[in-house]
Design a protein around this motif. Sequence first.
Motif, PDB file in Angstrom:
ATOM      1  N   UNK A 393       0.822  -1.219   0.000  1.00 53.89           N
ATOM      2  CA  UNK A 393       0.000   0.000   0.000  1.00 53.89           C
ATOM      3  C   UNK A 393       0.853   1.264   0.000  1.00 53.89           C
ATOM      4  N   UNK A 394       2.180   1.121   0.253  1.00 51.07           N
ATOM      5  CA  UNK A 394       3.060   2.283   0.239  1.00 51.07           C
ATOM      6  C   UNK A 394       3.411   2.804   1.610  1.00 51.07           C
ATOM      7  N   UNK A 395       2.845   2.220   2.655  1.00 54.80           N
ATOM      8  CA  UNK A 395       3.164   2.680   4.008  1.00 54.80           C
ATOM      9  C   UNK A 395       4.573   2.249   4.401  1.00 54.80           C
ATOM     10  N   UNK A 396       4.778   0.931   4.533  1.00 52.00           N
ATOM     11  CA  UNK A 396       6.102   0.355   4.757  1.00 52.00           C
ATOM     12  C   UNK A 396       6.858   1.035   5.895  1.00 52.00           C
ATOM     13  N   UNK A 397       6.233   1.063   7.068  1.00 50.91           N
ATOM     14  CA  UNK A 397       6.881   1.707   8.215  1.00 50.91           C
ATOM     15  C   UNK A 397       6.846   3.214   8.089  1.00 50.91           C
ATOM     16  N   UNK A 398       8.011   3.806   7.786  1.00 49.60           N
ATOM     17  CA  UNK A 398       8.076   5.260   7.606  1.00 49.60           C
ATOM     18  C   UNK A 398       8.374   5.623   6.142  1.00 49.60           C
ATOM     19  N   UNK A 400       6.367   6.075   3.690  1.00 55.54           N
ATOM     20  CA  UNK A 400       5.482   7.111   3.134  1.00 55.54           C
ATOM     21  C   UNK A 400       5.850   8.508   3.624  1.00 55.54           C
ATOM     22  N   UNK A 401       6.750   8.609   4.604  1.00 55.74           N
ATOM     23  CA  UNK A 401       7.280   9.908   5.010  1.00 55.74           C
ATOM     24  C   UNK A 401       8.596  10.211   4.301  1.00 55.74           C
ATOM     25  N   UNK A 402       9.383   9.173   4.027  1.00 59.61           N
ATOM     26  CA  UNK A 402      10.698   9.361   3.409  1.00 59.61           C
ATOM     27  C   UNK A 402      10.635   9.384   1.881  1.00 59.61           C
ATOM     28  N   UNK A 403       9.678   8.660   1.308  1.00 57.45           N
ATOM     29  CA  UNK A 403       9.528   8.579  -0.157  1.00 57.45           C
ATOM     30  C   UNK A 403       8.060   8.847  -0.513  1.00 57.45           C
ATOM     31  N   UNK A 404       7.558  10.055  -0.239  1.00 55.60           N
ATOM     32  CA  UNK A 404       6.114  10.302  -0.355  1.00 55.60           C
ATOM     33  C   UNK A 404       5.548  10.151  -1.763  1.00 55.60           C
TER      34      UNK A 404
END
Length: 468
Positions: A393-398, A400-404
């Motif tokens: 889904x693109x979350x993968x821990x953090x 979605x903050x590092x590779x938005x």
Amino acid sequence: MQSSENKMSTSISSLKPAKDSNFLGQNPHLEDLQPTSFDAKHPPKQSLIDTCVHCGFCLSTCPSYRVLGTEMDSPRGRIYMMDAIKKGEADLEMASEHFDTCLGCLACVTTCPSGVQYDKLIAATRPQVERNVSRSSDDRLLRTLIFNLFPYPNRLKAILIPLYFYQKSGLQKLVRSSGLLSKVFARLGAMESILPQIPASAMNASFPEVIPAKGEKRFRVGMMLGCVQRFFFHPVNEATVRVLTANGCEVVIPKTQGCCAALPAHQGQEQQAQTLARQTIDSFAGTDVDAVIINAAGCGHTLKEYGHILQDDEAYRERAIAFSAQVKDVNEFLVTAGLTAELHPICDRDLTIVYQDACHLLHGQKISAQPRQLLGQIPGIQLREPIDASLCCGSAGVYNMLQPEVADELGQQKVENLANTGADLIASANPGCSLQIQKHLQLQGRVIPLRHPIELLDLSMRGEKLEI
């Protein structure tokens, strides 16, 4: 047309330090520099690298390759780079951006016909990147914020009140409607965009240390509370306790437990992950539990990897292996233990549910049937399956903050696939996935409730109904 091997060779050549005459004129010592390489501490094993035959079966299942479309952002390309770095044919610093684009979803491990252990390869590479690669000041700042905040429950608790008033005052609505934060600080905007609604109950989220079983005691189990899960998804933890006790489990919740180490471990923050793993092991020492229960997919995968995380620690290595052997995802445990509590319908009509496979359950822990089996026992439930169910889904821990940018494209695809099933409700067993899916449901203007499977079981056991 170039062959796949030639394409990879061409890409690898671009990862060698440039030595053009103009640049040498400005830096005459460049020709004396050696490419940054792996250090001697657990580099990716050559024997594991050599199992990859570059067949390309992993490409269609790799989320970063599907979004970016570049060979070096695929498992095959990254393994090729690992090999080239070890041989001095590529530069670790220049290649690091391609390792950073990996979500660590492990779909390639499930898909690979040759049994390549990419999970072990990327787990060995990430600490190498953190030790040997200089990051930009912006990147360092964001990572410092993430790894000094999220893995520490007491620090998270301290910001709950400011965040609560940020939401209730209407400031959040203003910030989001303006879009300025994402335009000026894209990564900070990405972090804010997944902030869930903070319930007032989160301020006082706590449990007794020992909670007795309802009726006959069948098991004594420990329970991990998580970090984000503890405060932002406190109702999920409450439901987990109720379901376990309703099915004959005495639940032990050590007060000294902290972060499971998932976030730092997945990003190569080796020392921090080791410290947190030791703390967790110590917290459950002497509790005499039959199993340690976790209800968050990413946390569960890391808890089961403690033997690897603490492989060099003579004092903890065997304890880590023994601890990991006790760890059970709550869905996994309940299917094995069996449900003894009576189940009731949770809706006045038949309810269709689409279950979303969290990557670290599906690929990391090989748990997929169990949540579906539990949900299928609730009267009146019909399960539907989305296309591309195994796509991250693109979350993968953090991530979605590092590779938005990559994360947003994957989140959009995931929500479209889930919504296209026509299901009344989405079930998701991981807090990161839930935040990501809820964000993209809102962006797409879709109103579909989302619950953890254990919350639905809890409603069924208590005889309560959803209003849908």
